[in-house]
Scaffold this motif. Structure first.
Motif, PDB file in Angstrom:
ATOM      1  N   MET A  33       0.827  -1.200   0.000  1.00  4.60           N
ATOM      2  CA  MET A  33       0.000   0.000   0.000  1.00  4.60           C
ATOM      3  C   MET A  33       0.864   1.255   0.000  1.00  4.60           C
ATOM      4  O   MET A  33       1.631   1.477   0.932  1.00  4.60           O
ATOM      5  CB  MET A  33      -0.909   0.010   1.234  1.00  4.60           C
ATOM      6  N   HIS A  63       4.484   5.528   2.331  1.00  2.00           N
ATOM      7  CA  HIS A  63       4.063   4.173   2.710  1.00  2.00           C
ATOM      8  C   HIS A  63       2.804   4.208   3.562  1.00  2.00           C
ATOM      9  O   HIS A  63       2.721   4.995   4.495  1.00  2.00           O
ATOM     10  CB  HIS A  63       5.165   3.477   3.521  1.00  2.00           C
ATOM     11  N   LEU A  64       1.864   3.320   3.258  1.00  3.67           N
ATOM     12  CA  LEU A  64       0.673   3.185   4.102  1.00  3.67           C
ATOM     13  C   LEU A  64       0.770   1.906   4.926  1.00  3.67           C
ATOM     14  O   LEU A  64       0.827   0.814   4.377  1.00  3.67           O
ATOM     15  CB  LEU A  64      -0.588   3.140   3.236  1.00  3.67           C
ATOM     16  N   MET A  65       0.786   2.071   6.247  1.00  2.00           N
ATOM     17  CA  MET A  65       0.893   0.937   7.165  1.00  2.00           C
ATOM     18  C   MET A  65      -0.446   0.688   7.837  1.00  2.00           C
ATOM     19  O   MET A  65      -1.136   1.642   8.206  1.00  2.00           O
ATOM     20  CB  MET A  65       1.890   1.275   8.279  1.00  2.00           C
ATOM     21  N   SER A  66      -0.787  -0.570   8.053  1.00  2.00           N
ATOM     22  CA  SER A  66      -1.986  -0.873   8.829  1.00  2.00           C
ATOM     23  C   SER A  66      -1.756  -0.545  10.297  1.00  2.00           C
ATOM     24  O   SER A  66      -0.643  -0.644  10.810  1.00  2.00           O
ATOM     25  CB  SER A  66      -2.361  -2.338   8.687  1.00  2.00           C
ATOM     26  N   GLY A  67      -2.852  -0.188  10.967  1.00  2.00           N
ATOM     27  CA  GLY A  67      -2.787   0.148  12.392  1.00  2.00           C
ATOM     28  C   GLY A  67      -3.532   1.429  12.655  1.00  2.00           C
ATOM     29  O   GLY A  67      -3.313   2.417  11.978  1.00  2.00           O
ATOM     30  N   GLY A  68      -4.472   1.359  13.593  1.00  2.00           N
ATOM     31  CA  GLY A  68      -5.235   2.566  13.870  1.00  2.00           C
ATOM     32  C   GLY A  68      -6.257   2.364  14.927  1.00  2.00           C
ATOM     33  O   GLY A  68      -6.196   2.191  16.013  1.00  2.00           O
TER      34      GLY A  68
ATOM     35  N   ALA B 116      -8.608   7.671  10.099  1.00  2.00           N
ATOM     36  CA  ALA B 116      -8.291   6.948  11.330  1.00  2.00           C
ATOM     37  C   ALA B 116      -8.689   5.481  11.205  1.00  2.00           C
ATOM     38  O   ALA B 116      -9.164   4.867  12.157  1.00  2.00           O
ATOM     39  CB  ALA B 116      -8.996   7.616  12.515  1.00  2.00           C
ATOM     40  N   ASP B 118      -7.987   1.368  10.363  1.00  2.00           N
ATOM     41  CA  ASP B 118      -6.998   0.388  10.789  1.00  2.00           C
ATOM     42  C   ASP B 118      -6.254  -0.178   9.566  1.00  2.00           C
ATOM     43  O   ASP B 118      -5.032  -0.140   9.499  1.00  2.00           O
ATOM     44  CB  ASP B 118      -7.725  -0.730  11.552  1.00  2.00           C
ATOM     45  N   ALA B 120      -4.596  -0.740   5.988  1.00  2.00           N
ATOM     46  CA  ALA B 120      -3.917   0.074   4.969  1.00  2.00           C
ATOM     47  C   ALA B 120      -4.728   0.149   3.678  1.00  2.00           C
ATOM     48  O   ALA B 120      -4.745   1.177   3.006  1.00  2.00           O
ATOM     49  CB  ALA B 120      -2.522  -0.484   4.693  1.00  2.00           C
ATOM     50  N   LYS B 123      -7.199   2.846   4.040  1.00  2.00           N
ATOM     51  CA  LYS B 123      -6.518   4.142   3.949  1.00  2.00           C
ATOM     52  C   LYS B 123      -6.332   4.515   2.478  1.00  2.00           C
ATOM     53  O   LYS B 123      -6.603   5.628   2.054  1.00  2.00           O
ATOM     54  CB  LYS B 123      -5.144   4.094   4.641  1.00  2.00           C
ATOM     55  N   VAL B 141      -3.714  11.826   7.185  1.00  2.00           N
ATOM     56  CA  VAL B 141      -3.631  10.361   7.230  1.00  2.00           C
ATOM     57  C   VAL B 141      -2.597   9.940   8.276  1.00  2.00           C
ATOM     58  O   VAL B 141      -1.584  10.617   8.454  1.00  2.00           O
ATOM     59  CB  VAL B 141      -3.208   9.820   5.842  1.00  2.00           C
ATOM     60  N   SER B 143      -0.001   6.779   9.348  1.00  2.00           N
ATOM     61  CA  SER B 143       0.614   5.583   8.784  1.00  2.00           C
ATOM     62  C   SER B 143       1.853   5.200   9.581  1.00  2.00           C
ATOM     63  O   SER B 143       2.869   5.888   9.539  1.00  2.00           O
ATOM     64  CB  SER B 143       0.999   5.849   7.330  1.00  2.00           C
ATOM     65  N   GLY B 144       1.742   4.103  10.322  1.00  2.00           N
ATOM     66  CA  GLY B 144       2.883   3.640  11.112  1.00  2.00           C
ATOM     67  C   GLY B 144       2.784   4.100  12.548  1.00  2.00           C
ATOM     68  O   GLY B 144       3.401   5.084  12.941  1.00  2.00           O
ATOM     69  N   ILE B 145       1.966   3.374  13.348  1.00  2.00           N
ATOM     70  CA  ILE B 145       1.698   3.784  14.734  1.00  2.00           C
ATOM     71  C   ILE B 145       1.956   2.639  15.704  1.00  2.00           C
ATOM     72  O   ILE B 145       1.743   2.781  16.896  1.00  2.00           O
ATOM     73  CB  ILE B 145       0.228   4.237  14.882  1.00  2.00           C
ATOM     74  N   LEU B 164       0.592  13.314   6.035  1.00  2.00           N
ATOM     75  CA  LEU B 164       0.754  11.951   6.520  1.00  2.00           C
ATOM     76  C   LEU B 164       1.607  11.973   7.786  1.00  2.00           C
ATOM     77  O   LEU B 164       2.696  12.545   7.800  1.00  2.00           O
ATOM     78  CB  LEU B 164       1.400  11.098   5.421  1.00  2.00           C
ATOM     79  N   GLU B 168       5.783   5.407   9.063  1.00  2.00           N
ATOM     80  CA  GLU B 168       5.758   4.732   7.763  1.00  2.00           C
ATOM     81  C   GLU B 168       6.519   3.408   7.786  1.00  2.00           C
ATOM     82  O   GLU B 168       6.974   2.922   6.760  1.00  2.00           O
ATOM     83  CB  GLU B 168       6.291   5.631   6.633  1.00  2.00           C
ATOM     84  N   ILE B 169       6.692   2.823   8.964  1.00  2.00           N
ATOM     85  CA  ILE B 169       7.427   1.558   9.094  1.00  2.00           C
ATOM     86  C   ILE B 169       6.613   0.503   9.851  1.00  2.00           C
ATOM     87  O   ILE B 169       6.476  -0.629   9.397  1.00  2.00           O
ATOM     88  CB  ILE B 169       8.767   1.768   9.866  1.00  2.00           C
ATOM     89  N   ASP B 171       4.048  -1.526  10.716  1.00  2.00           N
ATOM     90  CA  ASP B 171       2.774  -2.105  10.328  1.00  2.00           C
ATOM     91  C   ASP B 171       2.315  -3.088  11.410  1.00  2.00           C
ATOM     92  O   ASP B 171       3.087  -3.966  11.808  1.00  2.00           O
ATOM     93  CB  ASP B 171       2.943  -2.830   8.986  1.00  2.00           C
TER      94      ASP B 171
END
Lengths: 68, 209
Positions: A33, A63-68, B116, B118, B120, B123, B141, B143-145, B164, B168-169, B171
């Motif tokens: 993503m 980069h789009l990372m999953s998590g939220g 917000a 979950d 990707a 998103k 947005v 990304s990377g939490i 963003l 960004e790392i 996942d």
């Protein structure tokens, strides 16, 4: 002088006919993503293999990372 | 409690600016619930919050919910909490799964959209829809939490109206389990940027509170 384009603010050598999909392969982008913009315009995922990178383009890849 | 008492520590012009604002929050999980609380405390005039999920025990390690809310729809539980904190703002909740058919209708007249979600893939769907139909509205947005620590890796990047925030790392599908501090940092950075953009947009304009 060879043509260039910007990838995330870094100059890269420009090749005629280079698509977004090819650029991702070339630069070893493995994330599924991404957000890709060429000269400020968002390129949809379905267009990666059809979108060409123009000479002197400003390309941004996030980069789009999953998590939220 | 009086409105004047609630906002006695707020800057009058900043509060006047925020009170005119409408902010959409797509998702009411770790990012959305914490971001909503920060924006409600700040006096944002209207929050439009969308989620389809229910509160579960596993959410409580990072999301702004309480034990007795387990089983409730997140948007309903969150609205209840927001009202308990700040009853002077409007909370427009939608218990729906956002998709390309309802997104534009729900978000078209807001001042800022906060992503917000979950997943990707969600998103990415939101960003593509936004770009096509709502690109003039700033979109924030995350990304990377995932994980913990590494404050120095959390950053904000901007490309036009798209912002963003994250590392960004990390996942969550790659073993970076989410924890309250880091999710909260990013959620509050999203809220902090929203406040900055809203104050820029409305400062000195329109009504006073």
């Amino acid at each position: 002088m060879k043509g260039l384009f910007l990838l995330n603010n870094r100059p890269e050598e420009w090749v005629e006919g280079l698509t977004v999909a090819e650029l991702l392969k070339l630069k070893n982008y493995t994330f599924k993503m991404l957000v890709i913009k060429i000269n400020g315009e968002l390129i949809k995922k379905s267009e990666y293999d059809k979108a060409y990178i123009p000479e002197s383009a400003d390309v941004v890849i996030l980069h789009l990372m999953s998590g939220g | 409690m009086l409105l004047e008492d609630f906002f006695i520590d707020s800057d009058e012009l900043v509060l006047a600016a925020l009170s005119q604002a409408k902010v959409a929050i797509a998702g009411a999980g770790g990012l959305g619930s914490n971001c909503a609380v920060a924006l409600a405390r700040s006096g944002t005039g209207k929050l439009i919050i969308c989620d389809f999920d229910r509160v579960s025990a596993a959410n409580l390690n990072r999301q702004y919910y309480f034990r007795e809310q387990i089983g409730l729809y997140k948007v309903e539980a969150l609205k209840h909490t927001l009202k308990r904190i700040n009853p002077f703002s409007d909370y427009d909740i939608h218990n729906v799964k956002l998709d390309k058919d309802n997104l534009v209708e729900l978000f078209e007249d807001v001042d800022i959209i906060i992503e917000a979600f979950d997943e990707a893939s969600m998103k990415q769907m939101l960003i593509e829809m936004w770009s096509e139909f709502m690109g003039e509205i700033p979109l924030i947005v995350a990304s990377g939490i995932g994980g913990f620590g590494k404050n120095e890796e959390i950053r904000q990047r901007q490309s036009g109206n798209l912002f963003l925030i994250g590392d960004e790392i990390s996942d969550v599908h790659k073993g970076y389990k989410p924890l309250a501090p880091r999710v909260g940092v990013v959620a509050n950075m999203q809220a902090n940027l929203a406040v900055e953009l809203l104050v820029k947009k409305f400062y000195g304009k329109g009504r006073k509170v």
